[in-house]
Design a protein around this motif. Structure first.
Motif, mmCIF file in Angstrom:
data_model
loop_
_atom_site.group_PDB
_atom_site.id
_atom_site.type_symbol
_atom_site.label_atom_id
_atom_site.label_comp_id
_atom_site.label_asym_id
_atom_site.label_seq_id
_atom_site.Cartn_x
_atom_site.Cartn_y
_atom_site.Cartn_z
ATOM 1 N N LYS A 146 0.862 -1.194 0.000
ATOM 2 C CA LYS A 146 0.000 0.000 0.000
ATOM 3 C C LYS A 146 0.892 1.236 0.000
ATOM 4 O O LYS A 146 1.759 1.373 0.870
ATOM 5 N N ALA A 160 -1.723 3.924 -4.456
ATOM 6 C CA ALA A 160 -1.766 2.769 -5.346
ATOM 7 C C ALA A 160 -1.258 1.546 -4.598
ATOM 8 O O ALA A 160 -0.530 1.668 -3.619
ATOM 9 N N PHE A 161 -1.668 0.378 -5.076
ATOM 10 C CA PHE A 161 -1.055 -0.864 -4.607
ATOM 11 C C PHE A 161 0.197 -1.099 -5.451
ATOM 12 O O PHE A 161 0.111 -1.188 -6.683
ATOM 13 N N HIS A 162 1.350 -1.167 -4.815
ATOM 14 C CA HIS A 162 2.604 -1.395 -5.544
ATOM 15 C C HIS A 162 3.535 -2.183 -4.629
ATOM 16 O O HIS A 162 4.283 -1.594 -3.852
ATOM 17 N N VAL A 234 -1.727 -10.349 3.670
ATOM 18 C CA VAL A 234 -1.709 -9.678 2.359
ATOM 19 C C VAL A 234 -1.547 -10.685 1.225
ATOM 20 O O VAL A 234 -1.979 -10.438 0.100
ATOM 21 N N ASP A 237 -5.109 -11.783 0.667
ATOM 22 C CA ASP A 237 -6.041 -10.711 0.278
ATOM 23 C C ASP A 237 -5.274 -9.436 -0.050
ATOM 24 O O ASP A 237 -5.361 -8.440 0.661
ATOM 25 N N PRO A 238 -4.523 -9.461 -1.187
ATOM 26 C CA PRO A 238 -3.627 -8.323 -1.475
ATOM 27 C C PRO A 238 -4.360 -6.985 -1.636
ATOM 28 O O PRO A 238 -3.812 -5.944 -1.291
ATOM 29 N N PHE A 239 -5.578 -7.002 -2.183
ATOM 30 C CA PHE A 239 -6.248 -5.736 -2.500
ATOM 31 C C PHE A 239 -7.344 -5.354 -1.506
ATOM 32 O O PHE A 239 -8.192 -4.528 -1.778
ATOM 33 N N GLU A 240 -7.320 -5.976 -0.354
ATOM 34 C CA GLU A 240 -8.254 -5.640 0.717
ATOM 35 C C GLU A 240 -9.712 -5.766 0.310
ATOM 36 O O GLU A 240 -10.515 -4.869 0.477
ATOM 37 N N HIS A 241 -10.043 -6.928 -0.260
ATOM 38 C CA HIS A 241 -11.455 -7.214 -0.522
ATOM 39 C C HIS A 241 -12.112 -7.844 0.696
ATOM 40 O O HIS A 241 -13.325 -7.941 0.775
ATOM 41 N N ARG A 244 -7.962 -8.569 4.749
ATOM 42 C CA ARG A 244 -6.928 -7.557 4.996
ATOM 43 C C ARG A 244 -7.463 -6.370 5.790
ATOM 44 O O ARG A 244 -6.711 -5.690 6.487
ATOM 45 N N LYS A 327 -11.938 5.445 3.970
ATOM 46 C CA LYS A 327 -12.067 4.509 2.845
ATOM 47 C C LYS A 327 -12.802 3.239 3.258
ATOM 48 O O LYS A 327 -13.340 2.533 2.434
#
Ligand code: ADP
Ligand code: ZN
Length: 359
Positions: A146, A160-162, A234, A237-241, A244, A327
């Protein structure tokens, strides 16, 4: 002890977290992550004078042909702005950094978040190697990809997610960290126990004095176990759906507190400490957990010399307004991370505002 520990983060872009003393002087390890011959170091005015030359010397000892650029930003959370983001991008452009360049984020969470975002955007994404120098960055913000900057309306609203290319946490850098910043990092360590690892919370309880005294073994253990938790979450659930989001325990209250207080009040870890206690009280109020759990958390955080109560004079309605913009808030109302007790956190949507105001 001089033991080196490693934690692997799996997923689509796997990477390695190395934890141990002396990594910033380890030219072979630093150079091993390079893709091309461009390196760019972003740091802040406190950290750069202490450590930047060492990183550059170590890299050059392995790669004499390396082209090295550098940007040093002013220190402090209030500097995590779009303005400073633009300055980093400008410096990358002036230094002629190419697509195979590696950005080294040398500093705490502010440097890591902001320069990680710059790495995500420059040429649509270059490698970012996190070199965290605060406990908070080592156990939390440097891991998981993040990246963001703050807006006046709230924290981390643009980002962004990077995922990083690697995380190299040189634990010897914690020697120069102000004690208040060390304690702030301990709040995020406690968070992992509170979310899903009651035995880890017992361990922190038993090692509270050692951690405050910066005992090497205790710190290395706390960092490694925290990173293992973060890596596992992470990875799934890398994108926090889903899961996370649990890592945000205490953060909805905490961010509102930080935003409402403005800079110069509680720092992030301190606000999260207060926020976790409020989340425990909210859980109690909603009939999910017992007062004993809240007391246990409060007592541990107090022993770690962290704040556990809201500072006086805050406007509850104003804090609520910040939470609505968080968010994590969604159309169905306020969404909180609550718990059924220690080690059993969960996401709860549709939390009534009066319950929030009550705590
Ligand atoms: P965080 O990691 O908690 O998000 P910051 O990035 O703002 O926080 O870092 C906290 C403060 O500590 C900043 O003033 C930063 O310059 C300073 N700092 C970071 N790492 C070190 C270190 N190893 N030694 C001394 N000061 C440090
Ligand atoms: Zn946090």
């Amino acid at each position: 002890s001089g033991a080196m520990r490693q934690v692997e983060v799996g997923g689509a872009q796997p990477y390695r977290i190395a934890i141990g003393p002396g990594l910033l002087d380890d030219g072979a390890t630093l150079a091993a992550v390079l893709r091309g011959r461009d390196a760019f170091i972003v740091s802040d005015g406190n950290v750069a004078p202490l450590y930047a030359a060492r990183v550059i010397d170590a890299l050059r000892s392995e790669r004499p042909d390396l082209r090295v650029g550098q940007y040093v930003m002013a220190p402090g959370e209030e500097e995590k702005t779009l303005d400073n983001f633009a300055r980093v991008i400008d410096a990358l452009a002036r230094a002629g950094m190419r697509r195979d360049a590696t950005l080294f984020a040398l500093g705490g969470g502010v440097v890591g978040d902001l320069s990680g975002f710059a790495a995500a955007c420059w040429m649509r994404g270059i490698d970012c190697v996190q070199l965290p120098t605060t406990l908070l960055a080592m156990v939390d913000s440097s891991v998981g990809g993040k990246t963001a900057v703050d807006l006046p309306q709230g924290k981390n609203l643009v980002g962004a997610f990077h995922p990083p290319r690697a995380v190299l946490a040189d634990t010897s850098t914690l020697r120069t960290l102000p004690p208040r910043e060390l304690r702030a990092g301990l709040a995020e360590v406690v968070k992992y126990g509170a979310i899903g690892d009651a035995p880890f919370l017992d361990w922190i309880d038993a090692h509270a004095e050692a951690l405050l005294a910066m005992d090497n073994d205790a710190l290395a253990e706390a960092i490694a176990r925290s990173c293992e938790h973060k890596a596992a979450i992470v990875e799934r659930d890398p994108f926090e759906h889903g899961e996370r989001a649990l890592l945000n325990l205490g953060h909805t209250f905490g961010h509102a507190l930080e935003t409402e207080q403005g800079y110069g009040g509680l720092n992030h870890g301190e606000a999260v400490a207060v926020g976790m206690v409020l989340a425990a009280r909210l859980s109690e109020r909603l009939g999910l957990s017992h007062a004993d759990d809240t007391t246990r958390l409060r007592t541990l955080l107090s022993r770690l010399e962290l704040p556990v109560d809201l500072p006086a004079g805050l406007d509850p309605q104003a804090m609520l307004a910040h939470m609505r913009l968080d968010k994590k808030a969604q159309a169905d109302g306020l969404r909180f991370i609550v718990w059924d007790g220690i080690g059993r956190a969960k996401v709860l949507p549709g939390v009534p505002e009066d319950a929030v105001l009550a705590v």
